[in-house]
Motif scaffolding. Structure first.
Motif, PDB file in Angstrom:
ATOM      1  N   ASP A 140      60.496  18.478  24.996  1.00  0.00           N
ATOM      2  CA  ASP A 140      60.613  19.400  23.864  1.00  0.00           C
ATOM      3  C   ASP A 140      59.494  19.175  22.883  1.00  0.00           C
ATOM      4  O   ASP A 140      59.551  18.184  22.066  1.00  0.00           O
ATOM      5  CB  ASP A 140      62.069  19.408  22.991  1.00  0.00           C
ATOM      6  CG  ASP A 140      62.272  20.363  22.021  1.00  0.00           C
ATOM      7  OD1 ASP A 140      61.367  20.854  21.361  1.00  0.00           O
ATOM      8  OD2 ASP A 140      63.464  20.695  21.778  1.00  0.00           O
ATOM      9  N   MET A 141      58.571  20.252  22.838  1.00  0.00           N
ATOM     10  CA  MET A 141      57.394  19.769  22.178  1.00  0.00           C
ATOM     11  C   MET A 141      57.654  19.846  20.652  1.00  0.00           C
ATOM     12  O   MET A 141      57.021  19.063  19.959  1.00  0.00           O
ATOM     13  CB  MET A 141      56.287  20.885  22.404  1.00  0.00           C
ATOM     14  CG  MET A 141      56.522  22.000  21.896  1.00  0.00           C
ATOM     15  SD  MET A 141      54.971  23.255  22.265  1.00  0.00           S
ATOM     16  CE  MET A 141      55.445  24.533  21.419  1.00  0.00           C
ATOM     17  N   HIS A 142      58.407  20.701  20.086  1.00  0.00           N
ATOM     18  CA  HIS A 142      58.541  20.536  18.327  1.00  0.00           C
ATOM     19  C   HIS A 142      59.314  19.435  18.214  1.00  0.00           C
ATOM     20  O   HIS A 142      59.045  18.717  17.318  1.00  0.00           O
ATOM     21  CB  HIS A 142      59.452  21.949  18.139  1.00  0.00           C
ATOM     22  CG  HIS A 142      60.044  21.675  16.882  1.00  0.00           C
ATOM     23  ND1 HIS A 142      59.015  21.972  15.643  1.00  0.00           N
ATOM     24  CD2 HIS A 142      61.131  21.451  16.130  1.00  0.00           C
ATOM     25  CE1 HIS A 142      59.746  21.990  14.604  1.00  0.00           C
ATOM     26  NE2 HIS A 142      61.049  21.740  14.933  1.00  0.00           N
ATOM     27  N   ALA A 143      60.291  19.038  19.153  1.00  0.00           N
ATOM     28  CA  ALA A 143      61.072  17.773  18.525  1.00  0.00           C
ATOM     29  C   ALA A 143      60.387  16.501  18.492  1.00  0.00           C
ATOM     30  O   ALA A 143      60.264  15.601  17.848  1.00  0.00           O
ATOM     31  CB  ALA A 143      62.357  17.691  19.714  1.00  0.00           C
ATOM     32  N   ALA A 144      59.402  16.518  19.829  1.00  0.00           N
ATOM     33  CA  ALA A 144      58.549  15.240  19.915  1.00  0.00           C
ATOM     34  C   ALA A 144      57.465  15.324  18.812  1.00  0.00           C
ATOM     35  O   ALA A 144      57.269  14.218  18.269  1.00  0.00           O
ATOM     36  CB  ALA A 144      57.738  15.325  21.258  1.00  0.00           C
ATOM     37  N   HIS A 145      56.893  16.461  18.397  1.00  0.00           N
ATOM     38  CA  HIS A 145      55.993  16.294  17.453  1.00  0.00           C
ATOM     39  C   HIS A 145      56.502  16.116  16.157  1.00  0.00           C
ATOM     40  O   HIS A 145      56.008  15.495  15.140  1.00  0.00           O
ATOM     41  CB  HIS A 145      55.283  17.733  17.241  1.00  0.00           C
ATOM     42  CG  HIS A 145      53.940  17.785  16.448  1.00  0.00           C
ATOM     43  ND1 HIS A 145      53.556  18.544  15.978  1.00  0.00           N
ATOM     44  CD2 HIS A 145      53.218  16.405  16.243  1.00  0.00           C
ATOM     45  CE1 HIS A 145      52.367  18.467  15.130  1.00  0.00           C
ATOM     46  NE2 HIS A 145      52.095  17.201  15.213  1.00  0.00           N
ATOM     47  N   GLU A 146      57.839  16.585  15.892  1.00  0.00           N
ATOM     48  CA  GLU A 146      58.389  16.257  14.645  1.00  0.00           C
ATOM     49  C   GLU A 146      58.662  14.644  14.768  1.00  0.00           C
ATOM     50  O   GLU A 146      58.549  14.281  13.349  1.00  0.00           O
ATOM     51  CB  GLU A 146      60.136  16.961  14.787  1.00  0.00           C
ATOM     52  CG  GLU A 146      60.789  17.070  13.380  1.00  0.00           C
ATOM     53  CD  GLU A 146      62.111  17.447  13.421  1.00  0.00           C
ATOM     54  OE1 GLU A 146      62.890  17.500  12.682  1.00  0.00           O
ATOM     55  OE2 GLU A 146      62.158  18.128  14.701  1.00  0.00           O
ATOM     56  N   ARG A 147      58.973  13.892  15.511  1.00  0.00           N
ATOM     57  CA  ARG A 147      59.212  12.664  15.232  1.00  0.00           C
ATOM     58  C   ARG A 147      57.843  11.984  14.952  1.00  0.00           C
ATOM     59  O   ARG A 147      57.730  10.910  14.264  1.00  0.00           O
ATOM     60  CB  ARG A 147      59.896  12.056  16.682  1.00  0.00           C
ATOM     61  CG  ARG A 147      59.687  10.665  16.865  1.00  0.00           C
ATOM     62  CD  ARG A 147      60.365   9.924  15.530  1.00  0.00           C
ATOM     63  NE  ARG A 147      61.859  10.082  15.565  1.00  0.00           N
ATOM     64  CZ  ARG A 147      62.847   9.442  14.874  1.00  0.00           C
ATOM     65  NH1 ARG A 147      62.323   8.637  13.791  1.00  0.00           N
ATOM     66  NH2 ARG A 147      64.023   9.841  14.808  1.00  0.00           N
ATOM     67  N   ILE A 148      56.885  12.309  15.659  1.00  0.00           N
ATOM     68  CA  ILE A 148      55.491  11.897  15.556  1.00  0.00           C
ATOM     69  C   ILE A 148      55.099  11.867  14.113  1.00  0.00           C
ATOM     70  O   ILE A 148      54.576  10.908  13.515  1.00  0.00           O
ATOM     71  CB  ILE A 148      54.243  12.547  16.522  1.00  0.00           C
ATOM     72  CG1 ILE A 148      54.682  12.134  17.953  1.00  0.00           C
ATOM     73  CG2 ILE A 148      53.043  12.144  15.929  1.00  0.00           C
ATOM     74  CD1 ILE A 148      53.971  12.880  18.921  1.00  0.00           C
TER      75      ILE A 148
END
Length: 632
Positions: A466-474
């Protein structure tokens, strides 16, 4: 008019029945007290037999040291024990029991029979307590080394207590839960549990834990946990072992994604004693706070070993609570140990075991699949390009620049300005020197689906991100890193706000001025019970200053830390990260997708977004084969 009743001594039986109200709540309470006596007696085998969920019959037999004939007259007496003799003994209790109340209390509300032997002669002694004065009656009886306790007709003489018992099914579930806790607490003891003549559990003994334990021993310990909590628990948990001077924590902590709706898989042991402690619970919640989905509860089996002299176990009648002499030290050790273990990048990837990989490789060979490395070559970018993408800086919203200054507004690459350009995915040149051993954990991007998910291929199979969830954590983790570069920028309040506080809170504010300054909080003392707030962190502008300061001082008073304010700041950072991350619907090029995957692999807690939702999952070749019924 009736005369006032005179003061008189209660009969031994009535006094014991009153005490039983604290110790004997239901059949599971009886099981706990009696099995703890077995373990204190050095038993290596404990056999339990139940009828009607322990109400009709509860029989426990052990192979421990037994009770000497000379001690039997006091075995069922109240306040009689062999485990402590002086106050000094109480301050360093190593046994599970020590009050000397359990057998007397249980015998007052049931028909109790004790048979014991201290040698292998086969000869033993039987003792029961009868009559109003609860006098012990002793007679010879055959018995091997050890002790048997037979409890019949629980609460037969206290019908009001018996009415409060639930259904047989409910009472048995409580009994099984107590059995589970006891069996987890002492893996070096063999246990069996029968109900209505049916064998429910049969657990073999596991060698005691040692710091240099081998893999075989670890496997045996995992086997007991699997037998009691299910295969999923071990598959979805991480082993932990942390040691400091005078304290040790070991066991298993569940992956955040494996959290449950109820706190029914939480087992914490202090020196082999199962406890529920508020301080411990707080430390564990703090360690999981950034990665649990809202309202979920972590799962764990944890063993804390400390010097018995720094633990007070004489806090609760059922000995289910403890008090630590230095609570802050214990709290911080538990929190930091779990926090480090849960903070790794892609900790979920650890659960892909070598055995599973080997099985999948064998399956591929059987079905003439191309090797993973060969298929990866079709989509993999050149190694040089991957190396350049290993540590790309994702852009941070301009709104955060004022709060974080140079650290946050550091060099951002023009590369990511293309995110809004709707670039079509394009294949990268193939490489010929990629092998399964050097394929990254999340593999190489294949495509983007619906502008939401990244599909990638790694050594095990298919990865969905999930690209949004992943980038959100980063983004969130990078903002937190910047926040750690204290002191935080403070903003003076236009109108200083006075707050009332007790004298202890005022003293804490006076002693922690440096800490408060680092957090961007300035408090002045107006009087013995009054403070004035002069400034708050810029990140918390608009927040309720009085409420935040009150919470901060309360936590300083209780735990000696300032995590309440840290939590408030983290909520702000999480919101900034959510709104500043790549949104669903954005089209990413293959190099951009690979850059995101590489960043995930080096970012702490990247298995979950800021809200506790998973950021990726794995479908192995074996999983895909099963879906398509291949190999059948």
């Amino acid at each position: 008019m009736n005369a006032e009743p005179s003061i008189q001594l209660l009969s031994p039986r009535l006094a014991n029945q009153i005490a039983a109200g604290e110790v004997v709540e239901r059949p599971s309470s009886v099981l706990k007290e009696l099995v703890e006596n077995c373990l204190d007696a050095g038993a290596s085998q404990v056999d339990i037999e139940l009828e009607d969920a322990g109400v009709k019959l509860l029989r426990i037999r052990d192979n421990g040291s037994g009770i000497a004939l000379s001690d039997l007259p006091l075995a069922l007496a109240r306040h009689a024990t062999s485990k402590i003799t002086t106050l000094d003994d109480l301050e360093g209790v190593t046994s599970l029991g020590f009050r000397g109340e359990a057998l007397a209390s249980i015998s007052s509300v049931s028909r109790l029979e004790l048979i014991t032997s201290t040698d292998d002669s086969g000869k033993g002694w039987r003792v029961v307590a009868e009559g109003r004065e609860m006098q012990s009656q002793i007679s010879p009886a055959p018995h091997p080394r050890g002790t048997s306790l037979i409890i019949r007709d629980l609460f037969f003489n206290t019908p009001a207590r018996r009415k409060f018992l639930r259904t047989e099914r409910t009472e048995f579930s409580h009994l099984e839960e107590v059995f589970r806790r006891l069996a987890l607490s002492r893996q070096d003891v063999a246990f069996t549990l029968k109900h209505q003549g049916k064998l429910i559990h049969q657990l073999t003994a596991v060698p005691c834990y040692t710091e240099d334990e081998d893999l075989q021993q670890q496997g045996l310990q995992q086997r007991r946990v699997t037998q009691l909590l299910g295969k999923d628990f071990i598959e979805q948990s991480l082993p932990i072992a942390a040691v400091a001077t005078g304290i040790q924590l070991r066991g298993w902590v569940g992956l955040p994604i494996y959290a449950r709706a109820q706190a029914d898989r939480q087992y914490f042991f202090v020196n082999g004693r199962v406890v529920r402690d508020k301080l411990v619970a707080h430390a564990i919640r703090q360690a999981y706070q950034d990665v649990l989905y809202g309202g979920r509860h972590a799962v764990f089996v944890l063993y804390l070993d400390v010097d018995p002299k720094i633990v007070d176990v004489n806090v609760h009648p059922t000995k289910s609570e403890v008090r630590f002499r230095d609570g802050r030290w214990v709290h911080d050790f538990i929190f930091s140990s779990l926090h480090r273990r849960l903070s790794g990048a892609l900790i979920g990837a650890e659960k892909i075991s070598a055995e599973k990989i080997g099985a999948e490789k064998h399956s591929q060979e059987q079905q003439n699949y191309p090797t993973v490395a060969a298929s990866a070559n079709q989509f993999s970018p050149p190694i040089k390009q991957l190396q350049e993408q290993a540590s790309l800086n994702w852009p941070v919203p301009q709104s955060t620049a004022a709060a974080f200054k140079p650290a946050t507004t550091g060099a951002t690459l023009d590369f990511y300005h293309q995110l809004a350009a709707d670039l079509p995915p394009k294949a990268a040149p193939a490489i010929s020197n990629t092998t399964a051993s050097n394929i990254p954990p999340l593999g190489y991007a294949l495509a983007q689906m619906q502008g939401i998910y990244i599909l990638a291929q790694n050594a095990q199979g298919l990865v969905v991100v999930d690209m949004h969830a992943a980038h959100e954590r980063i983004t969130y983790e990078r903002l937190k890193t910047d926040w750690l570069k204290r002191p935080l920028t403070a903003q003076p309040l236009l109108i200083p706000e006075a707050v009332s506080a007790d004298e202890v809170a005022v003293e804490l504010a006076s002693k922690n001025t440096e800490l408060l300054h680092d957090l961007g909080v300035q408090l002045d003392i107006l009087g013995p019970q009054e403070l004035v707030i002069r400034s708050m962190p810029v990140l918390l502008q608009g927040a309720n200053a009085a409420a935040l300061v009150s919470t901060l001082l309360d936590e300083l008073k209780r735990y000696g830390t300032a995590r309440s304010l840290e939590n408030s700041i983290n909520e702000v950072l999480a919101s900034i990260a959510c709104h500043g991350s790549v949104r669903a619907g954005r089209q990413l090029a293959i190099p951009e997708m690979n850059a995101l995957l590489r960043d995930m692999e080096i970012t702490e807690r990247s298995d979950q977004c800021n809200h506790g939702r998973p950021t990726w999952f794995q479908l192995s070749m074996q999983d895909l084969d099963t879906m398509f019924l291949r190999g059948r």
